[in-house]
Motif scaffolding. Structure first.
Motif, mmCIF file in Angstrom:
data_model
loop_
_atom_site.group_PDB
_atom_site.id
_atom_site.type_symbol
_atom_site.label_atom_id
_atom_site.label_comp_id
_atom_site.label_asym_id
_atom_site.label_seq_id
_atom_site.Cartn_x
_atom_site.Cartn_y
_atom_site.Cartn_z
ATOM 1 N N GLY A 254 -2.863 -8.852 -7.000
ATOM 2 C CA GLY A 254 -3.048 -10.277 -6.791
ATOM 3 C C GLY A 254 -4.481 -10.677 -6.531
ATOM 4 N N GLY A 255 -5.388 -9.681 -6.470
ATOM 5 C CA GLY A 255 -6.791 -9.977 -6.245
ATOM 6 C C GLY A 255 -7.122 -10.312 -4.816
ATOM 7 N N GLY A 256 -6.224 -10.040 -3.872
ATOM 8 C CA GLY A 256 -6.475 -10.338 -2.465
ATOM 9 C C GLY A 256 -7.491 -9.403 -1.846
ATOM 10 N N ASP A 257 -8.201 -9.867 -0.848
ATOM 11 C CA ASP A 257 -9.168 -9.065 -0.105
ATOM 12 C C ASP A 257 -8.479 -8.541 1.147
ATOM 13 O OD1 ASP A 257 -11.211 -7.937 1.304
ATOM 14 O OD2 ASP A 257 -12.607 -9.639 1.090
ATOM 15 N N HIS A 258 -8.036 -7.250 1.089
ATOM 16 C CA HIS A 258 -7.260 -6.696 2.194
ATOM 17 C C HIS A 258 -8.083 -6.581 3.470
ATOM 18 C CE1 HIS A 258 -3.620 -5.575 -0.136
ATOM 19 N NE2 HIS A 258 -4.481 -5.569 -1.138
ATOM 20 N N GLU A 259 -9.396 -6.322 3.322
ATOM 21 C CA GLU A 259 -10.237 -6.139 4.501
ATOM 22 C C GLU A 259 -10.357 -7.426 5.299
ATOM 23 O OE1 GLU A 259 -13.978 -4.444 3.552
ATOM 24 O OE2 GLU A 259 -13.130 -2.583 2.763
ATOM 25 N N THR A 260 -10.242 -8.581 4.627
ATOM 26 C CA THR A 260 -10.355 -9.865 5.330
ATOM 27 C C THR A 260 -9.009 -10.554 5.447
ATOM 28 O OG1 THR A 260 -10.878 -11.005 3.244
ATOM 29 C CG2 THR A 260 -12.725 -10.169 4.548
ATOM 30 N N GLY A 261 -7.983 -9.757 5.278
ATOM 31 C CA GLY A 261 -6.643 -10.304 5.456
ATOM 32 C C GLY A 261 -6.159 -11.112 4.281
ATOM 33 N N GLY A 262 -6.701 -10.815 3.082
ATOM 34 C CA GLY A 262 -6.335 -11.581 1.906
ATOM 35 C C GLY A 262 -4.945 -11.306 1.382
ATOM 36 N N GLY A 263 -4.339 -10.217 1.867
ATOM 37 C CA GLY A 263 -2.971 -9.930 1.445
ATOM 38 C C GLY A 263 -2.921 -9.055 0.220
ATOM 39 N N GLY A 264 -1.713 -8.659 -0.178
ATOM 40 C CA GLY A 264 -1.521 -7.748 -1.293
ATOM 41 C C GLY A 264 -1.223 -8.468 -2.575
ATOM 42 N N VAL A 265 -0.401 -7.838 -3.393
ATOM 43 C CA VAL A 265 -0.128 -8.344 -4.727
ATOM 44 C C VAL A 265 0.541 -9.703 -4.708
ATOM 45 C CG1 VAL A 265 1.469 -7.953 -6.646
ATOM 46 C CG2 VAL A 265 -0.127 -6.186 -5.987
ATOM 47 N N GLY A 266 1.475 -9.880 -3.822
ATOM 48 C CA GLY A 266 2.210 -11.141 -3.815
ATOM 49 C C GLY A 266 3.072 -11.293 -5.049
ATOM 50 N N GLY A 267 3.422 -10.134 -5.677
ATOM 51 C CA GLY A 267 4.181 -10.196 -6.918
ATOM 52 C C GLY A 267 5.675 -10.142 -6.718
ATOM 53 N N ASP A 268 6.144 -10.249 -5.459
ATOM 54 C CA ASP A 268 7.577 -10.166 -5.195
ATOM 55 C C ASP A 268 8.043 -11.394 -4.421
ATOM 56 O OD1 ASP A 268 10.056 -8.969 -5.401
ATOM 57 O OD2 ASP A 268 9.846 -7.898 -3.507
ATOM 58 N N ALA A 269 7.472 -12.533 -4.801
ATOM 59 C CA ALA A 269 7.801 -13.771 -4.090
ATOM 60 C C ALA A 269 9.277 -14.102 -4.172
ATOM 61 C CB ALA A 269 6.963 -14.927 -4.658
ATOM 62 N N ASP A 270 9.921 -13.685 -5.266
ATOM 63 C CA ASP A 270 11.343 -14.001 -5.421
ATOM 64 C C ASP A 270 12.246 -12.889 -4.894
ATOM 65 O OD1 ASP A 270 10.817 -12.079 -7.296
ATOM 66 O OD2 ASP A 270 11.634 -13.195 -9.007
ATOM 67 N N GLY A 271 11.637 -11.887 -4.250
ATOM 68 C CA GLY A 271 12.427 -10.807 -3.662
ATOM 69 C C GLY A 271 12.992 -9.827 -4.662
ATOM 70 N N GLU A 272 12.438 -9.791 -5.865
ATOM 71 C CA GLU A 272 12.970 -8.918 -6.924
ATOM 72 C C GLU A 272 13.022 -7.466 -6.502
ATOM 73 O OE1 GLU A 272 11.923 -7.605 -11.551
ATOM 74 O OE2 GLU A 272 10.576 -8.950 -10.441
ATOM 75 N N PHE A 273 11.997 -7.012 -5.772
ATOM 76 C CA PHE A 273 11.913 -5.595 -5.409
ATOM 77 C C PHE A 273 12.266 -5.342 -3.951
ATOM 78 C CE2 PHE A 273 8.759 -6.272 -8.847
ATOM 79 C CZ PHE A 273 9.293 -5.421 -9.798
ATOM 80 N N SER A 274 12.758 -6.333 -3.266
ATOM 81 C CA SER A 274 13.001 -6.214 -1.828
ATOM 82 C C SER A 274 14.455 -5.853 -1.524
ATOM 83 C CB SER A 274 12.657 -7.536 -1.126
ATOM 84 O OG SER A 274 11.315 -7.898 -1.358
ATOM 85 N N GLY A 275 14.626 -5.180 -0.397
ATOM 86 C CA GLY A 275 15.957 -4.953 0.137
ATOM 87 C C GLY A 275 16.705 -3.770 -0.426
#
Length: 304
Positions: free
Chosen positions: A41-62
């Motif tokens: 997702g292009g986030g800056d992990h060192e500054t708390g930018g977060g990760g991919v954000g590619g599972d917004a719909d929960g496709e890979f969760s649970g």
């Protein structure tokens, strides 16, 4: 209820959903190919930018476990990371089984019967091919080392026809992006009976015999692959075959394995294995097949 991710939506998916649901395991499909997968997702992990954000719909969760590692390894690496679950047959198991030569070498080293086989690693001169086939009698089988479903498997009746088949393999292997540049030359077992034995968590769990229709055999066809028109019929294999299948899975260290056996002229050999075997109708397996499979999935999930 335990939740299982399955990356195939073909026959196996449809067949296992009901029986596993009856045993407390919900099976859902996760598409691993023929799609776009967000990698970063292009986030800056060192500054708390977060990760991919590619599972917004929960496709890979649970999910609690996966069954089995995706067939396309490149896509599989992304799906594996997103799911973050243990697999019934992980990437290592799939890679081990996919390498036909590696499987046969390991089984031969363990004293298990296999067809006489030589692996050729391209590029080589014709003299190398000629020497490789000398211990065998024609016809011989030529097959890609890592293909499935009988793709690219051929017979050669003499040296010229063998070299002709090799010419086509050379054309494919000459392409720089071709990963596997090896193939097998193997003894041909005419009129062999073709069995697929299933081993689940170390124990034999049933088998089918794969056979082409009589008219196809009369027309000269010999590859008894279900995907090429053969019919799979449930059979009760003798103890000798059951033990061979179990020893094969033990030698390779794979919990859930299809073991392809050929029987001809009193010989019984392991021809190939499949760490992503298709599950057939439950009536073609031992009564405890799904109980054993469910127990393996539960044990796998517990390691996550």
């Amino acid at each position: 209820m335990l939740r299982l991710a399955m990356t195939t939506d073909a026959e196996t998916f449809d067949r296992v959903r009901g029986p596993l649901a009856d045993r407390g395991i919900a099976v859902d499909h996760v598409q691993a190919k023929e799609r776009a997968l967000r990698v970063s997702g292009g986030g800056d992990h060192e500054t708390g930018g977060g990760g991919v954000g590619g599972d917004a719909d929960g496709e890979f969760s649970g999910f609690d476990a996966g069954f089995v590692y995706p067939s396309r390894l490149m896509e599989g690496a992304v799906v594996d990371t997103r799911l973050s679950v243990p697999w019934v047959n992980d990437q290592e198991a799939v890679l081990t089984s996919r390498n036909k030569a590696g499987v046969l070498a390991a089984l031969d080293d363990a004293g298990l019967p296999t067809p006489r086989t030589t692996m050729v690693s391209n590029p080589v001169d014709e003299a190398v091919v000629t020497e490789a086939v000398e211990p065998l009698s024609y016809p011989v089988v030529v097959k890609p080392n890592s293909a499935t479903r009988g793709v690219g498997v051929a017979t050669a009746t003499d040296l010229d026809s063998l070299l002709g088949v090799v010419d086509y393999l050379n054309l494919v292997h000459d392409y720089r992006a071709t990963g596997d540049k090896s193939y097998l030359i193997q003894e041909f077992l005419p009129d062999a009976r073709d069995y697929r034995a299933m081993v689940v968590d170390g124990a034999y769990a049933g088998a089918v015999e794969r056979a082409l229709p009589a008219d196809a055999v009369a027309a000269g066809r010999w590859k008894h692959n279900v995907h090429r028109g053969a019919e799979a019929t449930g059979v009760d294999l003798p103890d000798r075959a059951r033990e061979l299948a179990e020893r094969t899975a033990e030698t390779l260290g794979i919990d859930y394995l299809g073991v392809d056996l050929l029987a001809a002229d009193g010989r019984l050999v392991v021809n190939e294995t499949n760490a992503r075997p298709t599950v057939d109708a439950a009536t073609k397996y031992e009564p405890g097949f799904y109980d054993r499979l469910a127990a393996l999935i539960e044990r796998t999930a517990a390691t996550g």
